[in-house]
Design a protein around this motif. Sequence first.
Motif, mmCIF file in Angstrom:
data_model
loop_
_atom_site.group_PDB
_atom_site.id
_atom_site.type_symbol
_atom_site.label_atom_id
_atom_site.label_comp_id
_atom_site.label_asym_id
_atom_site.label_seq_id
_atom_site.Cartn_x
_atom_site.Cartn_y
_atom_site.Cartn_z
ATOM 1 N N PHE A 10 -6.837 3.296 -5.193
ATOM 2 C CA PHE A 10 -6.623 3.961 -3.911
ATOM 3 C C PHE A 10 -7.473 5.220 -3.829
ATOM 4 O O PHE A 10 -7.413 6.080 -4.707
ATOM 5 C CB PHE A 10 -5.143 4.328 -3.734
ATOM 6 C CG PHE A 10 -4.220 3.151 -3.868
ATOM 7 C CD1 PHE A 10 -4.112 2.201 -2.859
ATOM 8 C CD2 PHE A 10 -3.470 2.976 -5.023
ATOM 9 C CE1 PHE A 10 -3.281 1.108 -2.990
ATOM 10 C CE2 PHE A 10 -2.623 1.887 -5.169
ATOM 11 C CZ PHE A 10 -2.538 0.948 -4.141
ATOM 12 N N LYS A 11 -8.274 5.306 -2.772
ATOM 13 C CA LYS A 11 -9.062 6.493 -2.459
ATOM 14 C C LYS A 11 -8.748 6.813 -1.004
ATOM 15 O O LYS A 11 -9.105 6.060 -0.098
ATOM 16 C CB LYS A 11 -10.551 6.230 -2.657
ATOM 17 C CG LYS A 11 -10.917 5.832 -4.091
ATOM 18 C CD LYS A 11 -12.403 5.562 -4.223
ATOM 19 C CE LYS A 11 -12.749 5.021 -5.611
ATOM 20 N NZ LYS A 11 -12.494 5.990 -6.675
ATOM 21 N N LEU A 12 -8.070 7.964 -0.791
ATOM 22 C CA LEU A 12 -7.587 8.203 0.571
ATOM 23 C C LEU A 12 -7.410 9.683 0.857
ATOM 24 O O LEU A 12 -7.300 10.515 -0.048
ATOM 25 C CB LEU A 12 -6.262 7.458 0.788
ATOM 26 C CG LEU A 12 -5.189 7.605 -0.299
ATOM 27 C CD1 LEU A 12 -4.268 8.761 0.005
ATOM 28 C CD2 LEU A 12 -4.395 6.319 -0.442
ATOM 29 N N HIS A 13 -7.399 9.971 2.151
ATOM 30 C CA HIS A 13 -7.141 11.323 2.637
ATOM 31 C C HIS A 13 -6.401 11.189 3.953
ATOM 32 O O HIS A 13 -6.834 10.458 4.846
ATOM 33 C CB HIS A 13 -8.446 12.100 2.835
ATOM 34 C CG HIS A 13 -8.229 13.524 3.234
ATOM 35 N ND1 HIS A 13 -7.980 14.511 2.313
ATOM 36 C CD2 HIS A 13 -8.200 14.122 4.446
ATOM 37 C CE1 HIS A 13 -7.815 15.660 2.939
ATOM 38 N NE2 HIS A 13 -7.948 15.449 4.249
ATOM 39 N N ALA A 14 -5.269 11.888 4.095
ATOM 40 C CA ALA A 14 -4.466 11.812 5.314
ATOM 41 C C ALA A 14 -3.905 13.187 5.626
ATOM 42 O O ALA A 14 -3.540 13.933 4.712
ATOM 43 C CB ALA A 14 -3.334 10.799 5.149
ATOM 44 N N HIS A 66 0.866 -1.176 0.000
ATOM 45 C CA HIS A 66 0.000 0.000 0.000
ATOM 46 C C HIS A 66 0.906 1.231 0.000
ATOM 47 O O HIS A 66 1.817 1.335 0.830
ATOM 48 C CB HIS A 66 -0.903 0.010 1.234
ATOM 49 C CG HIS A 66 -1.952 1.057 1.174
ATOM 50 N ND1 HIS A 66 -1.686 2.407 1.326
ATOM 51 C CD2 HIS A 66 -3.291 0.968 0.947
ATOM 52 C CE1 HIS A 66 -2.791 3.094 1.207
ATOM 53 N NE2 HIS A 66 -3.797 2.248 0.981
ATOM 54 N N HIS A 74 -4.319 13.874 -0.480
ATOM 55 C CA HIS A 74 -5.641 13.466 -0.980
ATOM 56 C C HIS A 74 -5.447 12.765 -2.315
ATOM 57 O O HIS A 74 -4.687 13.234 -3.168
ATOM 58 C CB HIS A 74 -6.563 14.677 -1.150
ATOM 59 C CG HIS A 74 -7.893 14.311 -1.728
ATOM 60 N ND1 HIS A 74 -8.900 13.718 -0.983
ATOM 61 C CD2 HIS A 74 -8.378 14.432 -2.995
ATOM 62 C CE1 HIS A 74 -9.945 13.487 -1.766
ATOM 63 N NE2 HIS A 74 -9.660 13.920 -2.987
ATOM 64 N N TYR A 75 -6.120 11.623 -2.484
ATOM 65 C CA TYR A 75 -6.024 10.907 -3.755
ATOM 66 C C TYR A 75 -7.329 10.156 -4.004
ATOM 67 O O TYR A 75 -7.879 9.507 -3.103
ATOM 68 C CB TYR A 75 -4.861 9.915 -3.735
ATOM 69 C CG TYR A 75 -4.539 9.334 -5.104
ATOM 70 C CD1 TYR A 75 -3.745 10.048 -6.003
ATOM 71 C CD2 TYR A 75 -5.054 8.115 -5.502
ATOM 72 C CE1 TYR A 75 -3.464 9.546 -7.259
ATOM 73 C CE2 TYR A 75 -4.772 7.599 -6.763
ATOM 74 C CZ TYR A 75 -3.981 8.314 -7.640
ATOM 75 O OH TYR A 75 -3.698 7.813 -8.893
ATOM 76 N N ASP A 76 -7.800 10.242 -5.233
ATOM 77 C CA ASP A 76 -9.036 9.561 -5.620
ATOM 78 C C ASP A 76 -8.783 8.828 -6.927
ATOM 79 O O ASP A 76 -8.912 9.401 -8.007
ATOM 80 C CB ASP A 76 -10.164 10.585 -5.775
ATOM 81 C CG ASP A 76 -11.510 9.920 -6.055
ATOM 82 O OD1 ASP A 76 -11.593 8.673 -5.941
ATOM 83 O OD2 ASP A 76 -12.468 10.640 -6.384
ATOM 84 N N VAL A 84 0.731 4.364 0.933
ATOM 85 C CA VAL A 84 0.849 5.208 2.125
ATOM 86 C C VAL A 84 1.671 4.487 3.194
ATOM 87 O O VAL A 84 2.545 5.093 3.832
ATOM 88 C CB VAL A 84 -0.540 5.607 2.664
ATOM 89 C CG1 VAL A 84 -0.417 6.310 4.014
ATOM 90 C CG2 VAL A 84 -1.252 6.509 1.666
#
Length: 355
Positions: free
Chosen positions: A153-157, A82, A147-149, A84
């Motif tokens: 991978f769809k994520l926010h950190a 993964h 942020h990534y869509d 991240v």
Amino acid sequence: MQFGWLTLSLSPSPEEDRGRIQQLIEQVCTAEALGFSDVWLTEHYFTGESVYNDALMFAAALTQKTSRVRIGFAVVQMPFHHPVRLATQLALLDNLSGGRIDVGIGKGTVFNEYEFIGYGLRSDDSRERMAEAMEVLQLAFTETPLHYDGKYFKLHAPALRPKPVQQPGPPLWRSVISPGSFTECGKLGIPILTARIPLSRIKERWQMYEAGLIEGGHDAATRERLLSQAALWRYVYVADSDAQAEDELAGLLARTRSHMMHVRHEYNPPDFHIDPVVLNAWTDPAVGEAEAVQFTLDTGSIYGSAARVKEQVAALKDAGVRHLLCQTGFGDMDHERNISSMQRFGTQVMPSFKS
């Protein structure tokens, strides 16, 4: 010249794993003591190659056993990570090592489908997965918040922690083979490493990389740095005589290939077919052992007495190579023989090429 050291260590049985891992740590420490500038870890799973399997965790151990040598990955198989979590692990390693981490990136093995299956994947979409994971990895080092869509991978950190020592993060390298990939990586200013390129083609490939650097608009200092870093991977074996080196290396390569062919036949699924484009005499199961070994001796190996090996390294230097990655262990080669070859290379060959 700059000399790196690379391992693709094989443990022939689970009972030997612990001992082989300890020996590998000793080999890395020996490489540092001999003056190698960098060590590179490969990543394979399930059948004994890359005996530590988890290159990132093994690198953490090496950060505490070494103080000078850079620690690289050749390569991280991106579909198995993964992005991240990978960015976080690399940032921690960069802190543990004091900023000594280099990261080769790849889409995953093109020969061992069983490694993908072991992670619940198939390789069909590996290139697409790698591209998306690369985007996330680079954003993790450069954007706050992250942020990534995407498709996978769809994520926010909020932010990547810990902050890497090297900014914006450890250098990301690419493994290149095709002519076009040299030019493309040059345009993008990406450090490169490459393996089995015949001596007659090296100058041409290095010129393509340089042309890409110029086309990409990189300044003279950047071009010089990347050209000096561009790394060529070779099998290296130094013995007391040329004949001894050839006989022993040929035997080690034959056993290595036999293991490689066996596990692929045994564990790759029936519906998996290796792309013919990536096959050569070494990797093609239809090619006999003698021809395969001779091909590797001719195109991917430096071997012989110290005097002969010096001549071979000089030829690479004349072709433009300034960074040579030396794989000194092959298959289940015993530790003592590996250390002896490393010491011969480090004391009798390397000093002739270091200013």
